[in-house]
Design a protein around this motif. Structure first.
Motif, mmCIF file in Angstrom:
data_model
loop_
_atom_site.group_PDB
_atom_site.id
_atom_site.type_symbol
_atom_site.label_atom_id
_atom_site.label_comp_id
_atom_site.label_asym_id
_atom_site.label_seq_id
_atom_site.Cartn_x
_atom_site.Cartn_y
_atom_site.Cartn_z
ATOM 1 N N LEU A 3 -4.574 10.855 6.702
ATOM 2 C CA LEU A 3 -4.641 10.084 5.463
ATOM 3 C C LEU A 3 -5.329 10.833 4.329
ATOM 4 O O LEU A 3 -5.223 10.433 3.169
ATOM 5 N N TYR A 4 -6.022 11.912 4.636
ATOM 6 C CA TYR A 4 -6.665 12.690 3.576
ATOM 7 C C TYR A 4 -5.702 13.665 2.916
ATOM 8 O O TYR A 4 -6.057 14.332 1.945
ATOM 9 N N ASP A 5 -4.491 13.731 3.419
ATOM 10 C CA ASP A 5 -3.444 14.547 2.804
ATOM 11 C C ASP A 5 -2.706 13.679 1.787
ATOM 12 O O ASP A 5 -2.324 12.548 2.081
ATOM 13 N N ARG A 6 -2.490 14.205 0.579
ATOM 14 C CA ARG A 6 -1.839 13.405 -0.463
ATOM 15 C C ARG A 6 -0.410 13.025 -0.101
ATOM 16 O O ARG A 6 0.145 12.082 -0.661
ATOM 17 N N SER A 7 0.207 13.753 0.846
ATOM 18 C CA SER A 7 1.566 13.418 1.278
ATOM 19 C C SER A 7 1.562 12.643 2.595
ATOM 20 O O SER A 7 2.566 12.592 3.302
ATOM 21 N N ALA A 8 0.435 12.033 2.916
ATOM 22 C CA ALA A 8 0.301 11.315 4.189
ATOM 23 C C ALA A 8 1.327 10.188 4.313
ATOM 24 O O ALA A 8 1.583 9.463 3.348
ATOM 25 N N PRO A 9 1.933 10.027 5.495
ATOM 26 C CA PRO A 9 2.877 8.921 5.726
ATOM 27 C C PRO A 9 2.118 7.618 5.967
ATOM 28 O O PRO A 9 2.009 7.141 7.100
ATOM 29 N N VAL A 10 1.589 7.039 4.884
ATOM 30 C CA VAL A 10 0.715 5.871 4.997
ATOM 31 C C VAL A 10 1.410 4.720 5.717
ATOM 32 O O VAL A 10 0.822 4.065 6.585
ATOM 33 N N ARG A 11 2.671 4.468 5.365
ATOM 34 C CA ARG A 11 3.390 3.357 6.000
ATOM 35 C C ARG A 11 3.473 3.551 7.515
ATOM 36 O O ARG A 11 3.169 2.632 8.290
ATOM 37 N N LEU A 31 0.806 -1.220 0.000
ATOM 38 C CA LEU A 31 0.000 0.000 0.000
ATOM 39 C C LEU A 31 0.840 1.271 0.000
ATOM 40 O O LEU A 31 0.292 2.370 -0.079
ATOM 41 N N THR A 32 2.140 1.129 0.089
ATOM 42 C CA THR A 32 3.001 2.321 0.131
ATOM 43 C C THR A 32 4.006 2.342 -1.017
ATOM 44 O O THR A 32 5.022 3.028 -0.944
ATOM 45 N N THR A 33 3.700 1.600 -2.085
ATOM 46 C CA THR A 33 4.618 1.559 -3.226
ATOM 47 C C THR A 33 3.881 1.862 -4.525
ATOM 48 O O THR A 33 4.114 1.224 -5.541
ATOM 49 N N GLY A 34 2.985 2.838 -4.497
ATOM 50 C CA GLY A 34 2.248 3.205 -5.700
ATOM 51 C C GLY A 34 3.154 3.765 -6.782
ATOM 52 O O GLY A 34 4.077 4.533 -6.508
ATOM 53 N N LYS A 35 2.878 3.397 -8.037
ATOM 54 C CA LYS A 35 3.722 3.824 -9.152
ATOM 55 C C LYS A 35 3.426 5.252 -9.597
ATOM 56 O O LYS A 35 4.287 5.935 -10.138
ATOM 57 N N ASP A 36 2.182 5.691 -9.414
ATOM 58 C CA ASP A 36 1.808 7.040 -9.826
ATOM 59 C C ASP A 36 0.774 7.586 -8.849
ATOM 60 O O ASP A 36 0.364 6.905 -7.904
ATOM 61 N N GLU A 37 0.340 8.826 -9.079
ATOM 62 C CA GLU A 37 -0.573 9.470 -8.140
ATOM 63 C C GLU A 37 -1.908 8.737 -8.043
ATOM 64 O O GLU A 37 -2.486 8.611 -6.955
ATOM 65 N N ASN A 38 -2.416 8.229 -9.163
ATOM 66 C CA ASN A 38 -3.690 7.506 -9.131
ATOM 67 C C ASN A 38 -3.598 6.251 -8.267
ATOM 68 O O ASN A 38 -4.507 5.951 -7.483
ATOM 69 N N GLU A 39 -2.496 5.516 -8.412
ATOM 70 C CA GLU A 39 -2.329 4.304 -7.614
ATOM 71 C C GLU A 39 -2.117 4.649 -6.144
ATOM 72 O O GLU A 39 -2.650 3.974 -5.260
ATOM 73 N N ARG A 40 -1.355 5.710 -5.883
ATOM 74 C CA ARG A 40 -1.147 6.117 -4.490
ATOM 75 C C ARG A 40 -2.454 6.577 -3.857
ATOM 76 O O ARG A 40 -2.716 6.309 -2.682
ATOM 77 N N ARG A 41 -3.293 7.256 -4.639
ATOM 78 C CA ARG A 41 -4.595 7.696 -4.127
ATOM 79 C C ARG A 41 -5.473 6.493 -3.807
ATOM 80 O O ARG A 41 -6.137 6.451 -2.766
ATOM 81 N N ALA A 42 -5.472 5.503 -4.709
ATOM 82 C CA ALA A 42 -6.255 4.288 -4.468
ATOM 83 C C ALA A 42 -5.758 3.566 -3.223
ATOM 84 O O ALA A 42 -6.554 3.045 -2.428
ATOM 85 N N ASN A 43 -4.436 3.546 -3.033
ATOM 86 C CA ASN A 43 -3.865 2.909 -1.844
ATOM 87 C C ASN A 43 -4.269 3.648 -0.573
ATOM 88 O O ASN A 43 -4.537 3.023 0.464
ATOM 89 N N ARG A 44 -4.314 4.987 -0.641
ATOM 90 C CA ARG A 44 -4.756 5.758 0.529
ATOM 91 C C ARG A 44 -6.211 5.444 0.852
ATOM 92 O O ARG A 44 -6.597 5.365 2.021
ATOM 93 N N ASP A 45 -7.024 5.255 -0.189
ATOM 94 C CA ASP A 45 -8.428 4.909 0.040
ATOM 95 C C ASP A 45 -8.546 3.567 0.765
ATOM 96 O O ASP A 45 -9.375 3.406 1.667
ATOM 97 N N VAL A 46 -7.721 2.600 0.359
ATOM 98 C CA VAL A 46 -7.712 1.302 1.041
ATOM 99 C C VAL A 46 -7.256 1.476 2.484
ATOM 100 O O VAL A 46 -7.840 0.897 3.409
ATOM 101 N N ALA A 47 -6.221 2.289 2.685
ATOM 102 C CA ALA A 47 -5.718 2.530 4.043
ATOM 103 C C ALA A 47 -6.800 3.146 4.921
ATOM 104 O O ALA A 47 -6.941 2.787 6.100
ATOM 105 N N ILE A 48 -7.589 4.055 4.355
ATOM 106 C CA ILE A 48 -8.677 4.675 5.116
ATOM 107 C C ILE A 48 -9.722 3.633 5.494
ATOM 108 O O ILE A 48 -10.223 3.617 6.626
ATOM 109 N N ARG A 49 -10.045 2.735 4.560
ATOM 110 C CA ARG A 49 -11.023 1.689 4.875
ATOM 111 C C ARG A 49 -10.487 0.750 5.956
ATOM 112 O O ARG A 49 -11.250 0.269 6.806
#
Length: 225
Positions: A207-215, A150-168
């Protein structure tokens, strides 16, 4: 009803189901195949989306005297929130506006002051998402692997999708923790669960910040559950 702007928070499919029932019971708006019940879903609600909403709101109902605009959004830009302030404060006659968002804290105070909050109890373990359930049931090694994924997204769209999963995942951990808190009688354990609930509320906001430290966020939660 004298005020027609609302907000509801929680998992989007469950909140949407509640909203549709609310519109039927409170406003008599049948929601199936009704052009006057407009539902829009967004991963990120932008300023352009806000302008579109303002335009749609000015249109007259097609089949009756009322219409409803339901906005289901994972995130809403602050600029977009500012762009709909007047709409929320004074919806056009015959128009109901409902925002369905994951949590109230993502909304600006100026937005929160202009809407009424709909209350629905989603704090049951059956409301835990599949991603959260997998995280909760996983071994430490599997959680570590999931966090890495969830912290190795290739682009912004994938990172955004990963943040959505992290929020869930965070939402599900909160539900499970609250369920334990309600039945726990031992004082020390209750205090630990209360502290975790407080942490979750704070961390989810990050997690709603695009630069959130998801890991870092998920690793902290993993250590606490």
């Amino acid at each position: 009803m004298t005020h027609n702007a609302y907000v509801i928070t929680g998992e989007k499919e469950k909140t949407l189901s509640y909203v549709l029932e609310f519109l039927l019971h409170e406003y008599g708006l049948k929601t199936e195949a009704n052009p006057d019940v407009i539902v829009r879903r967004y991963s990120l609600f932008s300023v352009d989306d806000a302008r579109s909403l303002n335009s749609i709101a000015t249109l007259s109902p097609i089949g009756g005297e009322m219409k409803a605009l339901v906005i289901v959004a994972d995130r809403i830009y602050h600029e977009a929130q500012n762009a709909i302030l007047k709409l929320l404060e004074e919806p056009p006659k015959g128009t109901v506006i409902i925002l369905a968002v994951p949590q109230m804290e993502m909304l600006l105070p100026t937005v929160r002051s202009r809407v009424l909050q709909l209350s629905a109890d989603f704090s049951h373990e059956e409301n835990i998402s599949d991603e959260a359930r997998a995280f909760l049931d996983a071994t430490k090694a599997k959680r570590t692997a999931l966090i890495k994924k969830l912290t190795t997204g290739k682009d912004e769209n994938e990172r955004r999708a990963n943040r959505d999963v992290a929020i869930r995942i965070i939402d599900g951990v909160e539900v499970a923790t609250y369920a334990k808190f309600k039945i726990e009688n031992e004082r020390t354990k209750r205090e630990a669960l209360r502290a975790l609930l407080s942490d979750i509320e704070t961390l989810r906001g990050y997690l709603y910040d695009r630069s959130a430290p998801v890991r870092m966020i998920l690793e902290h939660v993993s250590l606490c559950i």
